[in-house]
Design a protein around this motif. Structure first.
Motif, PDB file in Angstrom:
ATOM      1  N   PRO A 165      -8.360   9.625 -13.278  1.00 50.76           N
ATOM      2  CA  PRO A 165      -7.454  10.248 -12.303  1.00 50.76           C
ATOM      3  C   PRO A 165      -8.152  10.669 -11.009  1.00 50.76           C
ATOM      4  O   PRO A 165      -7.530  10.666  -9.948  1.00 50.76           O
ATOM      5  N   PHE A 166      -9.437  11.020 -11.080  1.00 52.96           N
ATOM      6  CA  PHE A 166     -10.112  11.522  -9.894  1.00 52.96           C
ATOM      7  C   PHE A 166     -10.476  10.416  -8.905  1.00 52.96           C
ATOM      8  O   PHE A 166     -10.888  10.688  -7.774  1.00 52.96           O
ATOM      9  N   VAL A 167     -10.297   9.151  -9.305  1.00 50.74           N
ATOM     10  CA  VAL A 167     -10.666   8.053  -8.406  1.00 50.74           C
ATOM     11  C   VAL A 167      -9.758   8.004  -7.194  1.00 50.74           C
ATOM     12  O   VAL A 167     -10.178   7.773  -6.072  1.00 50.74           O
ATOM     13  N   VAL A 168      -8.459   8.238  -7.406  1.00 48.85           N
ATOM     14  CA  VAL A 168      -7.505   8.182  -6.303  1.00 48.85           C
ATOM     15  C   VAL A 168      -6.379   9.180  -6.587  1.00 48.85           C
ATOM     16  O   VAL A 168      -5.992   9.380  -7.728  1.00 48.85           O
ATOM     17  N   MET A 169      -5.882   9.795  -5.559  1.00 47.63           N
ATOM     18  CA  MET A 169      -4.848  10.810  -5.736  1.00 47.63           C
ATOM     19  C   MET A 169      -3.495  10.188  -6.057  1.00 47.63           C
ATOM     20  O   MET A 169      -2.765  10.660  -6.903  1.00 47.63           O
ATOM     21  N   ASP A 170      -3.134   9.100  -5.363  1.00 46.69           N
ATOM     22  CA  ASP A 170      -1.826   8.479  -5.558  1.00 46.69           C
ATOM     23  C   ASP A 170      -2.037   7.052  -6.053  1.00 46.69           C
ATOM     24  O   ASP A 170      -2.191   6.116  -5.276  1.00 46.69           O
ATOM     25  N   GLN A 171      -2.066   6.868  -7.380  1.00 48.79           N
ATOM     26  CA  GLN A 171      -2.341   5.563  -7.957  1.00 48.79           C
ATOM     27  C   GLN A 171      -1.255   4.549  -7.612  1.00 48.79           C
ATOM     28  O   GLN A 171      -1.535   3.376  -7.375  1.00 48.79           O
ATOM     29  N   THR A 172       0.008   4.986  -7.598  1.00 42.12           N
ATOM     30  CA  THR A 172       1.111   4.079  -7.302  1.00 42.12           C
ATOM     31  C   THR A 172       0.985   3.513  -5.893  1.00 42.12           C
ATOM     32  O   THR A 172       1.128   2.311  -5.665  1.00 42.12           O
ATOM     33  N   TYR A 173       0.676   4.365  -4.926  1.00 44.66           N
ATOM     34  CA  TYR A 173       0.526   3.919  -3.554  1.00 44.66           C
ATOM     35  C   TYR A 173      -0.630   2.935  -3.429  1.00 44.66           C
ATOM     36  O   TYR A 173      -0.536   1.931  -2.718  1.00 44.66           O
ATOM     37  N   LEU A 174      -1.734   3.220  -4.124  1.00 41.53           N
ATOM     38  CA  LEU A 174      -2.893   2.342  -4.049  1.00 41.53           C
ATOM     39  C   LEU A 174      -2.561   0.955  -4.589  1.00 41.53           C
ATOM     40  O   LEU A 174      -2.923  -0.061  -4.003  1.00 41.53           O
ATOM     41  N   ALA A 175      -1.845   0.911  -5.707  1.00 41.02           N
ATOM     42  CA  ALA A 175      -1.486  -0.379  -6.296  1.00 41.02           C
ATOM     43  C   ALA A 175      -0.588  -1.168  -5.350  1.00 41.02           C
ATOM     44  O   ALA A 175      -0.737  -2.374  -5.190  1.00 41.02           O
ATOM     45  N   GLN A 176       0.354  -0.474  -4.692  1.00 39.16           N
ATOM     46  CA  GLN A 176       1.267  -1.156  -3.789  1.00 39.16           C
ATOM     47  C   GLN A 176       0.569  -1.571  -2.502  1.00 39.16           C
ATOM     48  O   GLN A 176       0.775  -2.681  -1.991  1.00 39.16           O
ATOM     49  N   SER A 177      -0.263  -0.681  -1.951  1.00 38.23           N
ATOM     50  CA  SER A 177      -0.921  -0.974  -0.687  1.00 38.23           C
ATOM     51  C   SER A 177      -1.894  -2.129  -0.815  1.00 38.23           C
ATOM     52  O   SER A 177      -2.159  -2.842   0.142  1.00 38.23           O
ATOM     53  N   ALA A 178      -2.438  -2.327  -1.990  1.00 32.15           N
ATOM     54  CA  ALA A 178      -3.382  -3.427  -2.208  1.00 32.15           C
ATOM     55  C   ALA A 178      -2.665  -4.737  -2.526  1.00 32.15           C
ATOM     56  O   ALA A 178      -3.309  -5.747  -2.788  1.00 32.15           O
ATOM     57  N   HIS A 179      -1.335  -4.698  -2.530  1.00 34.98           N
ATOM     58  CA  HIS A 179      -0.536  -5.886  -2.841  1.00 34.98           C
ATOM     59  C   HIS A 179      -0.941  -6.478  -4.186  1.00 34.98           C
ATOM     60  O   HIS A 179      -0.983  -7.692  -4.359  1.00 34.98           O
ATOM     61  N   PHE A 180      -1.249  -5.578  -5.102  1.00 30.92           N
ATOM     62  CA  PHE A 180      -1.775  -6.029  -6.400  1.00 30.92           C
ATOM     63  C   PHE A 180      -0.772  -6.916  -7.137  1.00 30.92           C
ATOM     64  O   PHE A 180      -1.121  -7.985  -7.633  1.00 30.92           O
ATOM     65  N   TYR A 181       0.462  -6.473  -7.202  1.00 29.12           N
ATOM     66  CA  TYR A 181       1.441  -7.237  -7.960  1.00 29.12           C
ATOM     67  C   TYR A 181       1.773  -8.556  -7.278  1.00 29.12           C
ATOM     68  O   TYR A 181       1.953  -9.589  -7.942  1.00 29.12           O
TER      69      TYR A 181
END
Length: 241
Positions: free
Chosen positions: A63-79
């Motif tokens: 959890p301490f890696v990033v505050m907003d995991q959902t935003y990070l996944a979306q911003s990286a265009h992971f899906y």
């Protein structure tokens, strides 16, 4: 890197912070069954994986890696990238099939172990874990039995995870309520095995020892009796003086 009829793509990048080198790996797995698995791995620890059923990327890092995991996944265009990889998998598999190309026969058979999640108590719900490790290529079948009869309710199977040696590991769990004398088994099937691999676990309850309890009780009684007698004699001797 291993190659087989199961296509595994790995793209590596390296970054340095405070003179420490880290490895960032993008893994695309294309099993022959048509499924696809996409992961981001940082220093051999999974950070993201793709849940194609829910159509999203899932953050699995600390959890301490990033505050907003959902935003990070979306911003990286992971899906979005995962969907592109999935289409690439289908194309690659179709080409290999059309050309009659098959990978080498190199395989590693799985090792499995069966254990309860918590201390076993009669009538208290628990779970059994069948840990399957060091197999290649990815793709196993796990089945459960209770007292010789197949069990499907309460069974789950995790995604497969990569090991450092490019083999894989996977978990299957079974929720159960232990009763004295029950026998459970976990059977693993893999193309590297000549026959299915079965692990057996017996429900054994620990019962308190009656003999030990009686012995301790008698010892305590004799000890107290000795103290009482000693006190009486000392008091009696003191009176005579």
């Amino acid at each position: 890197m291993r190659c087989s009829s199961i296509l595994i793509l790995m793209l590596n990048s390296f970054c340095t912070f405070s003179q420490i080198t880290h490895e960032f790996v993008y893994v695309v797995g294309c099993p022959e069954d048509g499924s696809t698995q996409v992961q981001y791995v940082f220093d051999d620890e999974e950070l993201f994986y793709t849940d194609f059923d829910r159509q999203r990327g899932v953050f699995t890092g600390p959890p301490f890696v990033v505050m907003d995991q959902t935003y990070l996944a979306q911003s990286a265009h992971f899906y979005i990238n995962a969907m592109k990889a999935k289409r690439t998998c289908k194309i690659a598999q179709a080409v290999l099939k059309a050309e009659g190309i098959k990978g080498p026969e190199e395989t590693d058979p799985p090792e499995s172990v069966l254990y309860p999640a918590d201390e076993v108590q009669p009538g208290v719900e628990n779970s059994l874990t069948c840990f399957v490790n060091h197999f290649y290529p990815p793709g196993i079948k796990v089945s459960w039995t209770k007292n010789g009869s197949p069990v499907t309710e309460g069974v789950s199977l995790s995604r497969y995870f990569p090991n450092k040696d490019q083999t894989f590991h996977q978990f299957s769990t079974l929720k159960f309520t232990p009763e004295e004398g029950d026998i459970y088994s976990c059977t693993v099937e893999h193309l590297a095995l000549d026959r299915p691999q079965t692990r057996i676990w017996n429900v054994e309850m620990s019962h308190p020892s009656v003999g030990a309890t009686v012995f301790c009780g008698v010892g305590l009684t004799l000890g107290l009796l000795g103290v009482a007698v000693g006190t009486f004699l000392m008091a009696k001797g003191h009176t005579k003086q």
